[in-house]
Write an enzyme that holds these catalytic residues in place. Structure first.
Site, PDB file in Angstrom:
ATOM      1  N   SER A 186       0.822  -1.219   0.000  1.00  0.00           N
ATOM      2  CA  SER A 186       0.000   0.000   0.000  1.00  0.00           C
ATOM      3  C   SER A 186       0.850   1.261   0.000  1.00  0.00           C
ATOM      4  O   SER A 186       1.955   1.282   0.568  1.00  0.00           O
ATOM      5  CB  SER A 186      -0.863  -0.015   1.264  1.00  0.00           C
ATOM      6  OG  SER A 186      -1.475   1.233   1.464  1.00  0.00           O
ATOM      7  N   TYR A 239      -1.673   0.257  10.034  1.00  0.00           N
ATOM      8  CA  TYR A 239      -1.964  -0.444   8.769  1.00  0.00           C
ATOM      9  C   TYR A 239      -0.768  -0.322   7.821  1.00  0.00           C
ATOM     10  O   TYR A 239      -0.252  -1.306   7.295  1.00  0.00           O
ATOM     11  CB  TYR A 239      -3.238   0.137   8.135  1.00  0.00           C
ATOM     12  CG  TYR A 239      -3.432  -0.278   6.694  1.00  0.00           C
ATOM     13  CD1 TYR A 239      -3.702  -1.602   6.371  1.00  0.00           C
ATOM     14  CD2 TYR A 239      -3.327   0.656   5.658  1.00  0.00           C
ATOM     15  CE1 TYR A 239      -3.863  -1.995   5.056  1.00  0.00           C
ATOM     16  CE2 TYR A 239      -3.491   0.278   4.345  1.00  0.00           C
ATOM     17  CZ  TYR A 239      -3.756  -1.048   4.048  1.00  0.00           C
ATOM     18  OH  TYR A 239      -3.911  -1.433   2.736  1.00  0.00           O
ATOM     19  N   LYS A 252       2.008  -3.281   6.445  1.00  0.00           N
ATOM     20  CA  LYS A 252       2.324  -3.565   5.031  1.00  0.00           C
ATOM     21  C   LYS A 252       3.834  -3.401   4.791  1.00  0.00           C
ATOM     22  O   LYS A 252       4.447  -4.182   4.060  1.00  0.00           O
ATOM     23  CB  LYS A 252       1.534  -2.631   4.112  1.00  0.00           C
ATOM     24  CG  LYS A 252       0.031  -2.888   4.105  1.00  0.00           C
ATOM     25  CD  LYS A 252      -0.305  -4.154   3.328  1.00  0.00           C
ATOM     26  CE  LYS A 252      -1.792  -4.430   3.273  1.00  0.00           C
ATOM     27  NZ  LYS A 252      -2.133  -5.675   2.574  1.00  0.00           N
TER      28      LYS A 252
END
Ligand code: UFG
Length: 313
Positions: A111, A135, A139
């Site tokens: 991402s 988050y 990643k």
């Protein structure tokens, strides 16, 4: 295909089947939808956190496409441990089961959130990685793990760093589109806005041309075409990181105006405060994708909006 019942994984399954590949889907349908899985695929219902389910799904496979994981920025701030456990721990275990089964190729859904607030745009793969939420950090940690496994175990890996994915696809089993609950993404929310429940514009005082945030939107079909190209470009012992966007930025207001054109009516909006954790501008450099994958996105914002709109009807 881990996460093959999700928005992107479901469409990737259909497009790979159309291209003549055989596909096995692993998904526990905790956030995905079983009816999004192409009936031509072999479906193993289970979590990628469950080693025996992973084992069943990947035995005999050539390549893993790893879409599964937790993907809500806001939730990750509330539950950082969950994001580390699921996204990082689950991916590490997946790599272990791959190793046991001699599966050496993986394309990973990374991402733009790995970059955090950019120091300059467009963002290249060499830009600093300073994620601003768990988050993005989760990643980034998987990307780092893939680099390590490529050098230590000789696997072939590509991390695709998605910017803002939108659009829908008409398949032989119906339209596939975003069906998140709750829906946090801009384009589906713009299309669903009503006078009773207007689109909330998160902040109008950003340092941008019209005061609203700028993002780089890429059509989900272009994105999946890049996955298929990435699968073909995998090289044993190498891990590549590649941005996937369009290279263009649109503000929230520009997205709203484009949506009004597509739906033929004005979009009800309400201006509210900034959303925590939003960077002002995120635009990808897609030069590396062009160079390594010979890939160029061909579907513009209006096509994303129009496909998403038709899929809702
Ligand atoms: N926005 C609104 N109103 C809404 C929804 C969004 O104004 O109802 C704004 C957001 O503030 C942002 C833009 O529209 O400025 C886009 O928001 P999205 O939620 O659609 O997408 P994000 O840019 O927040 O998130 C995307 C991916 C994430 C990824 C992130 C990278 O969906 O998975 O980019 O920063 F982490």
């Amino acid at each position: 295909m881990t996460g093959g019942a999700g928005y992107i994984g479901g469409m990737a399954t259909s497009m790979l089947l159309d291209a003549g590949y055989r596909v096995r889907v692993l998904d526990d349908c905790s956030t995905g939808h079983a009816d999004a899985i192409d009936p031509r695929a072999h479906f193993v219902r289970g979590s990628f956190l469950d080693a025996s389910a992973v084992q069943e799904a990947i035995a005999g496979c050539d390549t893993v496409m790893h879409f599964a994981g937790k993907s809500l920025v806001g939730e990750s701030v509330q539950k950082p441990d969950l994001y580390m456990q699921v996204n990082v721990g689950g991916s590490a275990q997946l790599l272990n089961v791959m190793k046991e089964n001699n599966v050496k190729k993986i394309v990973f859904s990374s991402s733009a959130a790995t970059y955090g607030e950019p120091e300059e745009v467009p963002i290249t793969e060499k830009s600093p990685t300073k994620p601003t939420n768990p988050y993005g950090l989760s990643k980034l940690k998987v990307d780092q793990l893939l680099t390590q496994r490529a050098s230590e175990d000789g696997i072939a890996a590509i991390s695709l760093r998605y910017f803002n994915v939108a659009g829908a696809l008409n398949t032989s089993h119906g339209w596939l589109s975003e069906r998140h609950n709750p829906e946090t993404h801009l384009i589906p929310n713009v299309l669903k806005a009503t006078p009773e429940s207007p689109l909330q514009i998160f902040g109008t005082d950003w340092p941008t041309l019209d005061g609203t945030c700028v993002r780089d939107y890429v059509h989900v079909v272009d994105l999946i075409e890049a996955h298929i190209a990435a699968m073909k470009a995998l090289v044993l012992g190498k891990h590549e990181i590649i941005n996937l966007g369009s290279g263009d930025g649109y503000s929230v207001r520009q997205v709203v105006d484009a949506a009004a054109l597509v739906v033929g009516r004005s979009i009800p909006t309400a201006e509210v405060g900034r959303r925590a954790g939003d960077p002002a501008v995120l635009i990808a450099s897609v030069d590396r994708a062009k160079e390594l994958l010979s890939w160029t996105p061909t579907r513009n914002l209006l096509a994303m909006m129009s496909d998403a709109h038709v899929s809702l009807r």
